[in-house]
Design a protein around this motif. Structure first.
Motif, PDB file in Angstrom:
ATOM      1  N   SER A  23      58.737  49.440  35.618  1.00  0.00           N
ATOM      2  CA  SER A  23      60.149  49.506  35.222  1.00  0.00           C
ATOM      3  C   SER A  23      60.979  48.487  35.992  1.00  0.00           C
ATOM      4  O   SER A  23      61.880  47.854  35.420  1.00  0.00           O
ATOM      5  CB  SER A  23      60.692  50.921  35.455  1.00  0.00           C
ATOM      6  N   ALA A  61      67.403  50.972  29.813  1.00  0.00           N
ATOM      7  CA  ALA A  61      66.184  51.772  29.668  1.00  0.00           C
ATOM      8  C   ALA A  61      65.274  51.614  30.877  1.00  0.00           C
ATOM      9  O   ALA A  61      64.681  52.590  31.358  1.00  0.00           O
ATOM     10  CB  ALA A  61      65.442  51.353  28.396  1.00  0.00           C
ATOM     11  N   MET A  79      58.602  62.762  28.627  1.00  0.00           N
ATOM     12  CA  MET A  79      59.492  62.512  27.496  1.00  0.00           C
ATOM     13  C   MET A  79      60.492  61.410  27.834  1.00  0.00           C
ATOM     14  O   MET A  79      60.793  60.548  26.989  1.00  0.00           O
ATOM     15  CB  MET A  79      60.229  63.798  27.121  1.00  0.00           C
ATOM     16  N   ALA A  80      61.011  61.435  29.063  1.00  0.00           N
ATOM     17  CA  ALA A  80      61.949  60.384  29.471  1.00  0.00           C
ATOM     18  C   ALA A  80      61.271  59.019  29.436  1.00  0.00           C
ATOM     19  O   ALA A  80      61.850  58.033  28.958  1.00  0.00           O
ATOM     20  CB  ALA A  80      62.479  60.681  30.870  1.00  0.00           C
ATOM     21  N   ALA A  82      58.682  58.210  27.623  1.00  0.00           N
ATOM     22  CA  ALA A  82      58.398  57.861  26.230  1.00  0.00           C
ATOM     23  C   ALA A  82      59.613  57.203  25.576  1.00  0.00           C
ATOM     24  O   ALA A  82      59.478  56.252  24.795  1.00  0.00           O
ATOM     25  CB  ALA A  82      57.993  59.111  25.451  1.00  0.00           C
ATOM     26  N   CYS A  83      60.813  57.695  25.901  1.00  0.00           N
ATOM     27  CA  CYS A  83      62.039  57.080  25.378  1.00  0.00           C
ATOM     28  C   CYS A  83      62.195  55.661  25.912  1.00  0.00           C
ATOM     29  O   CYS A  83      62.607  54.740  25.183  1.00  0.00           O
ATOM     30  CB  CYS A  83      63.251  57.924  25.754  1.00  0.00           C
ATOM     31  N   VAL A  84      61.874  55.461  27.185  1.00  0.00           N
ATOM     32  CA  VAL A  84      61.942  54.128  27.776  1.00  0.00           C
ATOM     33  C   VAL A  84      60.986  53.180  27.053  1.00  0.00           C
ATOM     34  O   VAL A  84      61.340  52.039  26.734  1.00  0.00           O
ATOM     35  CB  VAL A  84      61.600  54.188  29.283  1.00  0.00           C
ATOM     36  N   GLY A  86      59.864  53.335  23.973  1.00  0.00           N
ATOM     37  CA  GLY A  86      60.371  53.015  22.650  1.00  0.00           C
ATOM     38  C   GLY A  86      61.442  51.943  22.677  1.00  0.00           C
ATOM     39  O   GLY A  86      61.428  50.997  21.880  1.00  0.00           O
ATOM     40  N   VAL A  87      62.365  52.072  23.624  1.00  0.00           N
ATOM     41  CA  VAL A  87      63.448  51.088  23.726  1.00  0.00           C
ATOM     42  C   VAL A  87      62.910  49.723  24.136  1.00  0.00           C
ATOM     43  O   VAL A  87      63.300  48.693  23.569  1.00  0.00           O
ATOM     44  CB  VAL A  87      64.511  51.576  24.731  1.00  0.00           C
ATOM     45  N   THR A 123      52.786  53.709  28.643  1.00  0.00           N
ATOM     46  CA  THR A 123      52.161  54.658  27.719  1.00  0.00           C
ATOM     47  C   THR A 123      50.939  55.309  28.367  1.00  0.00           C
ATOM     48  O   THR A 123      50.700  56.518  28.200  1.00  0.00           O
ATOM     49  CB  THR A 123      51.739  53.945  26.425  1.00  0.00           C
TER      50      THR A 123
END
Length: 217
Positions: A23, A61, A79-80, A82-84, A86-87, A123
């Motif tokens: 990140s 993100a 889940m958090a 996973a959102c990162v 996707g963005v 992932t």
């Protein structure tokens, strides 16, 4: 429906460190790329405002990904993350498209490929964290992947030998080929359903109740 976990297990520290490093790298790349776009817009007369917007969204993100790495989202770290993912993946693709103006060129763009590698690493963190929560998680995932591999092998074999199903041979041969094709279609459909079932179940086993509190560190 598997029995849901009573608490939300914390993401293992090694996975959080990987998520943190990836990140941070994505955030730095977004600052560099977005900064170059801003410089071009202000001083070189080459504005790419959509690209700048995508990089800003990716930066936000990535900061959430840093939060996951620092254990700030203990109620739902997977889940958090996973959102990162996707963005970062979608935003990188659309952002690079505004720069290179060619969908085919995006697939070979160095920035895009680097972001895809980052998305793959995140992932993997999510998959390992969620599937590893349940004793049967890896076994279930392995069955799903094995069925998926068998499906791929049969599909490739059918595609390679597709010429055998065409041509003449009389009425009996035509009936035989039709029956064979139906059997193959049913087999492929069954394998597809079974593989999806086991893959989804592997992640479902690691799900906690909606009202489950986060576990202690």
């Amino acid at each position: 429906m598997p029995e849901l976990l009573p608490t939300v297990p914390p993401m293992p520290k090694p996975l959080r460190l990987v998520a943190l490093a990836v990140s941070v790298a994505v955030a730095i790349s977004s600052l560099l790329l977005g900064g170059a776009m801003v410089y071009g817009a202000l001083f070189e007369g080459d504005p790419n405002w959509p690209g700048i917007g995508f990089e800003a969204i990716i930066l936000v993100a990535a900061l959430f990904g840093v939060g996951v790495g620092l254990n700030r989202f203990r109620e739902g770290p997977a889940m958090a993350l996973a959102c990162v993912i996707g963005v970062v993946v979608v935003g990188s693709g659309l952002g690079r498209l505004t720069e290179v103006q060619n969908p085919a060129a995006v697939l070979t763009d160095a920035w895009f490929l680097a972001r895809m590698a980052a998305g793959f690493a995140l992932t993997a963190c999510v998959a390992i964290a969620v599937v590893g929560r349940h004793p049967n998680g890896w076994k279930t995932l392995g069955i799903g992947l094995g069925l998926l591999g068998l499906l791929a092998a049969i599909s490739i074999g059918v595609y390679t030998g597709r010429g055998l199903l065409s041509g003449g041979g009389g009425a009996a041969a035509a009936v035989g080929k039709t029956v064979f094709a139906l059997v193959v279609v049913l087999l492929i459909s069954a394998l597809l359903c079974a593989s999806v079932h086991y893959l989804v179940r592997a992640f479902e086993l690691g799900r906690a109740r909606d009202d489950a509190p986060p576990a202690d560190r």
